[in-house]
Design an enzyme around this catalytic site. Sequence first.
Site, PDB file in Angstrom:
ATOM      1  N   LYS A 179       0.840  -1.201   0.000  1.00  0.00           N
ATOM      2  CA  LYS A 179       0.000   0.000   0.000  1.00  0.00           C
ATOM      3  C   LYS A 179       0.875   1.252   0.000  1.00  0.00           C
ATOM      4  O   LYS A 179       2.085   1.184   0.238  1.00  0.00           O
ATOM      5  CB  LYS A 179      -0.928  -0.007   1.216  1.00  0.00           C
ATOM      6  CG  LYS A 179      -0.197   0.084   2.553  1.00  0.00           C
ATOM      7  CD  LYS A 179      -1.160  -0.005   3.719  1.00  0.00           C
ATOM      8  CE  LYS A 179      -0.407   0.081   5.045  1.00  0.00           C
ATOM      9  NZ  LYS A 179      -1.304  -0.001   6.207  1.00  0.00           N
TER      10      LYS A 179
ATOM     11  N   TYR B   5      13.041  31.980   3.944  1.00  0.00           N
ATOM     12  CA  TYR B   5      11.799  32.691   4.242  1.00  0.00           C
ATOM     13  C   TYR B   5      11.718  33.131   5.699  1.00  0.00           C
ATOM     14  O   TYR B   5      12.158  32.416   6.609  1.00  0.00           O
ATOM     15  CB  TYR B   5      10.592  31.794   3.927  1.00  0.00           C
ATOM     16  CG  TYR B   5      10.290  31.660   2.458  1.00  0.00           C
ATOM     17  CD1 TYR B   5      10.091  32.777   1.663  1.00  0.00           C
ATOM     18  CD2 TYR B   5      10.178  30.405   1.871  1.00  0.00           C
ATOM     19  CE1 TYR B   5       9.799  32.651   0.308  1.00  0.00           C
ATOM     20  CE2 TYR B   5       9.882  30.264   0.521  1.00  0.00           C
ATOM     21  CZ  TYR B   5       9.695  31.393  -0.249  1.00  0.00           C
ATOM     22  OH  TYR B   5       9.405  31.262  -1.581  1.00  0.00           O
TER      23      TYR B   5
END
Length: 367
Positions: A38, A264
Amino acid sequence: MPKAQETVLEINLKALKHNFEYLKSKLNTNTKFLAVVKAFAYGSDACEIAKYLQKLDVDYLAVAYVNEGVALRNAGITKPILVLHPQAVNFKLLIERCLEPSLYNAKILNEFIAVAQQEKQTSYPIHIKFNTGLNRLGFCEKDIDYITSKIAETSSIKISSIFSHLAASEDLNEKEFTLKQIESFKTISKNMIESLGYKPLLHICNTSGILNYPEAHLDMVRSGIGLYGFGNSEKENKNLKPVATLKSIISQIHHIEKGETVGYNRAFKSDGFLKTATLPIGHADGIGRQYGNGNGFVTINNKKALIIGNVCMDMIMVNITNIDCKEGDEVIIFGEKPSASIFAQTVNTISYEVITGVSQRIKRKLV
C-alpha cells in the site's frame, strides 16, 4: 553505484529480496507470506515492488484502497490482492479486477453481498477482519453469529481468511496485551470455523509479530515495513536492508556573512561567517517544515549538514561550513546511513512517515 545528478529515490531490489528471504526464514514452510504494498509500496514504487515480489513467489499482496489494487492489475500483477480498507462505492470495480475485500462491519458486509449478487458472483473471496484491541476496524466477537448467518444466506461470497491486527507487537513492554490479542483471535477463529463448517486462512502477525511472536504465525503473516528494511528495533534493523535511498545534489553554494539571514521569514540569522548549500528538495517532496531550523540534517561526503532556516516548497538550505564539497556533489537524505529511522528521530516521528511521505514527483530509479 553512479552518483545522483538530481533528486532521486533509488530502489534497491536486492535489498528487497534480502528482507523477503530473511522474514521468510522465520516462518514454517507451510505459512503463507502476504506482502503489503500500500501507499506506493511504502513510498517507493508499488508496481515495480509487486512485480519483483511476484517473481519471488509471494503468496498474497495487500493494498489499502481499490485504486491501488487496480494499478497493480494494470501492471500485470496476477497474485491475489487483499484490499484492506475498501469503500462500497468501488465494489463493482473491485470485483471486475478480481480484488479481494476486507469486510469489517455489518454495513460493509451487506453492501458487498448486494453487489456480489448483482454481479452474479459465486463464492467470491472475502476476508473478515476482527477487532481484538486496536479499536480501528473490525467486527467484534459477538458478531460471529451474525456474520455466519449472512454467509449462509448467500452463495455469492466465501470467506478466504479471518484476520486481526496487533496494536503493539513491536513493544515488548506490551507483551501481555499482545498475547491477549492473540488468544482472543484464536478463540474468535475457533468459533467462526465451527459455525462456518470450513477453515479459512488465519492471520494476525505484522512485521513485528513475525519477529517477536512465532507462536502466532498461523496460516499466513503480513509484512509491510519489514520488507522495506525496518524491523522496529535496533536489533532487527541490523538484519534488514533499507530498500529506498533518497538522494539529491548541491545546486548552489552561498557564503553568508555575520548578520545575514537565510530563507523565508529570515528564520536563520548568522552569528558569523558560514557556507550554505541549496538543495532541490523541499516540503512538497516530503521534507516537512519541522525539519528546518537545525532539527533535520542531510549527509554530504559522509558529514552531517544541518538544515537551516525554514524548509521551502522545493528547496532546503544546509550548513556546509566545515564540509569539503562543491556544487553538483551528491547529498544523502536517508538510506542505509543514515537510515530513515535516524532521519525521523530528529523530529520525533517514525520511519513509516518519512518513507511514505516521499513525493511522487521525485524520480524513482531501480538499482
